[in-house]
Design a protein around this motif. Structure first.
Motif, short mmCIF file in Angstrom:
data_model
loop_
_atom_site.label_atom_id
_atom_site.label_comp_id
_atom_site.label_asym_id
_atom_site.label_seq_id
_atom_site.Cartn_x
_atom_site.Cartn_y
_atom_site.Cartn_z
N LYS A 191 5.94 8.47 4.49
CA LYS A 191 4.57 7.80 2.98
C LYS A 191 5.44 6.98 2.89
O LYS A 191 4.49 5.42 2.71
CB LYS A 191 4.56 9.06 2.21
N SER A 192 6.29 6.51 2.37
CA SER A 192 7.02 5.08 2.33
C SER A 192 6.59 3.74 2.90
O SER A 192 6.81 2.65 3.24
CB SER A 192 8.93 5.48 1.63
N THR A 208 4.48 3.60 5.09
CA THR A 208 3.51 3.27 5.79
C THR A 208 2.34 2.33 4.15
O THR A 208 1.24 2.90 3.58
CB THR A 208 2.26 4.93 5.99
N SER A 209 2.94 2.46 3.08
CA SER A 209 2.58 1.68 2.01
C SER A 209 1.86 0.74 1.61
O SER A 209 1.75 -0.12 2.41
CB SER A 209 3.80 2.12 0.67
N THR A 264 -0.62 0.89 7.41
CA THR A 264 -0.52 2.21 7.93
C THR A 264 -0.06 2.03 8.92
O THR A 264 -0.10 3.78 10.02
CB THR A 264 -2.23 3.28 8.39
N TRP A 297 5.93 -1.03 6.80
CA TRP A 297 5.88 -2.21 5.46
C TRP A 297 7.01 -2.39 5.46
O TRP A 297 6.92 -3.31 4.29
CB TRP A 297 5.58 -0.20 4.65
N GLY A 347 10.55 7.73 -1.05
CA GLY A 347 9.28 7.73 -1.74
C GLY A 347 9.33 8.19 -2.71
O GLY A 347 8.20 7.96 -3.06
N GLY A 354 10.45 5.75 -5.26
CA GLY A 354 10.17 4.48 -6.29
C GLY A 354 10.97 4.18 -6.85
O GLY A 354 11.03 3.10 -7.54
N GLN A 357 9.72 -1.56 -5.99
CA GLN A 357 9.64 -1.47 -4.45
C GLN A 357 10.80 -2.31 -3.13
O GLN A 357 10.58 -1.81 -3.04
CB GLN A 357 8.46 -2.71 -4.96
N GLU A 379 13.26 0.73 -3.40
CA GLU A 379 11.94 2.32 -2.54
C GLU A 379 12.46 1.03 -1.22
O GLU A 379 12.82 1.67 0.28
CB GLU A 379 10.85 2.17 -3.00
#
Length: 329
Positions: free
Chosen positions: A214-215, A217-218, A222, A226, A273, A275, A279, A282
């Motif tokens: 998830k991190s 693909t933030s 996708t 990132w 993930g 945060g 940003q 992360e």
């Protein structure tokens, strides 16, 4: 012992854990597209648009995976060893962030080899060699076979390699790599749930890998790029206030330094993930997680080797860690 290593060890490429000594310096691309000492059967799967090389022996294939894995992990560890001090410095924080990215990039490439795949670059000479060899066999690809980035996957119990071109629309090498890496991590997370661990243990590893997924693909990326997007913002657009005059306050730099130092921890203990630190925090955590996972799995590979002191992991990348500890002392 790390629960992540317990969960992921069953998916190591077969045989790699037994490789001893320092591997011969033959990258995967050169094994198929350059060297002439080791013969192999070559074929083109025109329907799948793939190149197939069968060596009928595990030794050359595992040697190249071990060599690539070793050199890339060593580069990652070398890049990380002085990272906390760089990030804490107002004059070096930008380069610290950039180095953390490249450490994760190298570690990610090494991790892919551990699981029997890779993103390897085939240049024009590699392509010409393979085409000419195919012609000697009376075989020719009917698909477009050009230089570029290829995903190389071991099969047939690590005696053969399947090579297929990968690319993204308008994407570069880094974006293509992170897409492949993201897909691998997603697949491994799913497989962990059906692995040998108890349901509770498997679920905890799944959650950690999913949090990392998830991190990266933030921000709507996708494809998993990132980290590359943040690095580009820092390196090419002077973003995040990392360059002089630095906008990142001292207490924030110190937080980032502590977050980056987590690459020496068990990856299960890294709060990816969440945060933490904003940003850019992360970003540092996610980079540290990739390197920590690489270090942990190579340590497991060494420990499970028939002769741990002779393991390629011990003689290669993990020796860089020992050198770092000696220098620090």
């Amino acid at each position: 012992m790390s629960l992540a290593a317990d969960a992921l060890q069953p998916f190591f490429v077969p045989g790699l854990i037994n490789v001893e000594g320092r591997p011969d310096p033959t990258p995967l691309a050169d094994l198929v597209g350059k060297q002439r000492k080791i013969g192999f059967d070559l074929d083109f799967d025109n329907a799948a648009q793939a190149v197939l090389a069968d060596f009928r022996d595990t030794k050359p294939v595992l040697n190249s995976y071990a060599y690539d894995c070793s050199r890339l992990a060593a580069s990652a560890f070398q890049s990380m060893r002085s990272l906390p001090d760089l990030i804490a410095s107002s004059e070096e924080v930008a380069w610290g962030l950039i180095r953390s990215y490249y450490a994760s990039f190298y570690a990610g490439h090494s991790l892919m080899r551990i699981f029997g795949t890779s993103c390897s670059h085939f240049d024009r000479n590699h392509v010409a060699f393979i085409i000419n060899l195919g012609l000697a066999y009376g075989k020719r690809p009917t698909f477009q076979f050009n230089s570029g980035l290829y995903q190389c996957a071991a099969f047939n119990a690590s005696t053969a390699i399947n090579m297929k071109a990968i690319q993204l629309n308008n994407g570069g090498t880094h974006e293509t790599f992170w897409k492949a890496f993201s897909e691998l991590m997603k697949d491994l997370a799913a497989r962990v749930l059906h692995g040998p661990l108890s349901q509770i243990e498997a679920q905890s590893v799944y959650v950690k890998l999913d949090s990392f997924q998830k991190s990266i693909t933030s921000g709507g990326l996708t494809s998993g790029s990132w980290l590359s997007a943040v690095r580009n913002e820092v390196q090419y657009r002077n973003g995040y206030g990392a360059w002089l005059p630095v906008d990142i306050k001292k207490h924030h730099r110190e937080t980032l330094s502590r977050l980056g130092a987590q690459w020496k921890r068990d990856p299960m203990e890294i709060d990816v993930g969440t945060g933490a630190g904003g940003q850019i925090g992360e970003f540092v955590v996610a980079c540290a997680f990739v390197v920590a996972l690489c270090r942990t799995l190579l340590t497991r590979m060494r420990d499970r080797s028939p002769k741990p002191a002779r393991s390629f992991a011990s003689l290669g990348p993990l020796s860089v860690l020992r050198l770092s500890e000696q220098l620090a002392a």
